[in-house]
Design a protein around this motif. Structure first.
Motif, mmCIF file in Angstrom:
data_model
loop_
_atom_site.group_PDB
_atom_site.id
_atom_site.type_symbol
_atom_site.label_atom_id
_atom_site.label_comp_id
_atom_site.label_asym_id
_atom_site.label_seq_id
_atom_site.Cartn_x
_atom_site.Cartn_y
_atom_site.Cartn_z
ATOM 1 N N PHE A 104 74.261 20.603 12.772
ATOM 2 C CA PHE A 104 72.962 20.633 12.104
ATOM 3 C C PHE A 104 73.059 21.521 10.869
ATOM 4 O O PHE A 104 73.771 22.528 10.886
ATOM 5 N N ILE A 105 72.313 21.176 9.844
ATOM 6 C CA ILE A 105 72.183 22.036 8.673
ATOM 7 C C ILE A 105 70.735 22.505 8.619
ATOM 8 O O ILE A 105 69.818 21.705 8.394
ATOM 9 N N GLY A 106 70.523 23.787 8.865
ATOM 10 C CA GLY A 106 69.174 24.342 8.782
ATOM 11 C C GLY A 106 68.769 24.502 7.327
ATOM 12 O O GLY A 106 69.400 25.253 6.585
ATOM 13 N N LEU A 107 67.741 23.785 6.909
ATOM 14 C CA LEU A 107 67.328 23.791 5.501
ATOM 15 C C LEU A 107 66.256 24.831 5.206
ATOM 16 O O LEU A 107 66.273 25.471 4.159
ATOM 17 N N ALA A 108 65.298 24.991 6.132
ATOM 18 C CA ALA A 108 64.192 25.923 5.877
ATOM 19 C C ALA A 108 63.399 26.153 7.147
ATOM 20 O O ALA A 108 63.415 25.328 8.065
ATOM 21 N N TYR A 109 62.702 27.276 7.170
ATOM 22 C CA TYR A 109 61.741 27.558 8.245
ATOM 23 C C TYR A 109 60.351 27.137 7.790
ATOM 24 O O TYR A 109 59.996 27.282 6.609
ATOM 25 N N TYR A 110 59.557 26.634 8.721
ATOM 26 C CA TYR A 110 58.131 26.400 8.505
ATOM 27 C C TYR A 110 57.371 27.254 9.527
ATOM 28 O O TYR A 110 57.914 27.616 10.565
ATOM 29 N N THR A 111 56.127 27.551 9.231
ATOM 30 C CA THR A 111 55.332 28.325 10.183
ATOM 31 C C THR A 111 54.769 27.425 11.277
ATOM 32 O O THR A 111 54.466 26.243 11.040
ATOM 33 N N GLY A 112 54.652 27.982 12.466
ATOM 34 C CA GLY A 112 53.998 27.287 13.567
ATOM 35 C C GLY A 112 52.761 28.063 13.976
ATOM 36 O O GLY A 112 52.175 27.812 15.031
ATOM 37 N N GLY A 113 52.374 29.028 13.131
ATOM 38 C CA GLY A 113 51.217 29.856 13.431
ATOM 39 C C GLY A 113 51.487 30.781 14.603
ATOM 40 O O GLY A 113 52.622 30.968 15.031
ATOM 41 N N SER A 114 50.434 31.363 15.132
ATOM 42 C CA SER A 114 50.568 32.227 16.308
ATOM 43 C C SER A 114 49.972 31.507 17.511
ATOM 44 O O SER A 114 49.040 30.706 17.384
ATOM 45 N N ARG A 115 50.514 31.801 18.681
ATOM 46 C CA ARG A 115 50.018 31.205 19.922
ATOM 47 C C ARG A 115 49.072 32.182 20.596
ATOM 48 O O ARG A 115 49.343 33.390 20.661
ATOM 49 N N ASN A 116 47.964 31.658 21.097
ATOM 50 C CA ASN A 116 46.909 32.476 21.698
ATOM 51 C C ASN A 116 46.389 31.790 22.964
ATOM 52 O O ASN A 116 46.564 30.592 23.145
#
Length: 337
Positions: free
Chosen positions: A150-162
């Motif tokens: 795999f080539i990791g291209l970027a992180y995206y946010t998944g927000g916070s879990r509550n």
């Protein structure tokens, strides 16, 4: 016509054929390269088309198309058209699909250190998370999946879990005895138990009916998922404790990546980096809209003012798994200072 003249004409004709067969334009310059090939790729996305991350996938594809002048096309298949997350990951690993966007959680199978994001309360804030992800530590984790193709291209946010429930929750003690749906993950189960509740693993698609029938009392997720799943219709109490921030990853198959020219690799990598800002803005907007809609629908929202009791309660979980992530946790803590 003399025999000698006939031979001469045949030689001239043969010479012309050889020149024509050499290919290229008559005025081709030395070292002139052929045009780069046109490429069409697929991107697998499990979220529905209206989800902020699915919208970002399309923006990423648009950036790649524009910057390659239409030469590289990425078709986005949202709503799990190409399979659920696990299936998409497997297909990307084999090169059957070129791109996907997934939660970093399942990727811990390929780089164990990515499992650190499941640990509770390791980030003080969203800014703390991004400071770490954009630093050498975050880059190292992305690089760690390369050995698994795999080539990791970027992180995206998944927000916070509550947490959200059918019963009022205004403080930690209110969770005691509640049956809370969790992802089937040891850390998540231990976290809920440490908070005094009963962890109940359950597929996401069964959570609504589980809440409705009383099989479970509560669940946990981010704002957009709380709204889109309609869980707010049966769980009218929400507490913002932000126990986890699990980033998502945009990645490409190494099989496909290795076939790209250096220029195309650079183009795709930059487009991915530039799409992060778009995704974060879309996510922030989506969170605000989701919160406003569920509040209007009668959901009571409580913000945790003092997280220390919550952090103290899950300390045994950190102690239990912390040795596996000692170096990564130290880097995360340093990013928060």
């Amino acid at each position: 016509m003399s025999k000698r003249l006939l031979v001469a004409l045949m030689i001239l004709a043969l010479a012309g054929t050889l020149v024509a067969g050499c290919g290229g334009k008559k005025d081709a310059k030395p070292g002139e390269q052929k045009a780069a090939p046109k490429l069409t790729f697929r991107l697998a996305e499990t979220h529905p088309p209206e989800h902020p991350t699915a919208q970002t996938d399309k923006e990423f594809a648009k950036l790649v198309s524009e910057r390659s002048q239409g030469r590289i096309k990425i078709d986005v298949f949202a709503g799990a058209q190409l399979g659920e997350e696990k299936a998409a990951i497997e297909q990307v690993q084999l090169g059957a699909i070129e791109f996907t966007r997934v939660s970093s959680g399942p990727l811990a199978e390929f780089n164990k250190q990515l499992g650190v994001f499941s640990l509770p309360y390791i980030f003080n804030s969203d800014d703390h998370m991004w400071k770490y992800l954009n630093g050498p530590g975050g880059e190292k984790l992305l690089k760690g999946i390369e050995s698994s193709k795999f080539i990791g291209l970027a992180y995206y946010t998944g927000g916070s879990r509550n947490f959200y429930a059918k019963k009022p929750i205004t403080k930690l003690e209110d969770l005691k005895g509640m049956k809370i749906r969790v992802i089937q993950n040891k850390i998540n189960m231990d976290m809920v138990q440490a908070l005094g509740a009963s962890a109940t693993p359950m597929p996401w698609g069964e959570v609504f009916s589980g809440l409705q029938t009383g099989v479970i009392d509560a669940a946990e997720n981010n704002w957009p998922s709380f709204l889109s799943s309609n869980h707010y219709q049966v769980a009218k109490y929400w507490i913002s404790d932000a126990h986890q921030r699990v980033p998502e990853v945009l990645m490409m198959s190494k099989v496909a990546w290795d076939k790209l020219s250096d220029d195309d690799k650079k183009l795709i990598k930059q487009a991915a980096a530039d799409s992060v800002k778009i995704q974060r803005e879309l996510w922030a907007k989506s969170e605000k809209e989701a919160e406003a809609k569920v509040r209007a629908a009668g959901v009571t929202v409580v913000d945790v003012k003092d997280l220390k009791p919550w952090q103290d309660a899950v300390k045994p979980v950190i102690d239990k798994y912390g040795t596996e992530y000692k170096e990564t946790l130290a880097e995360i803590a340093a990013a928060g200072k």
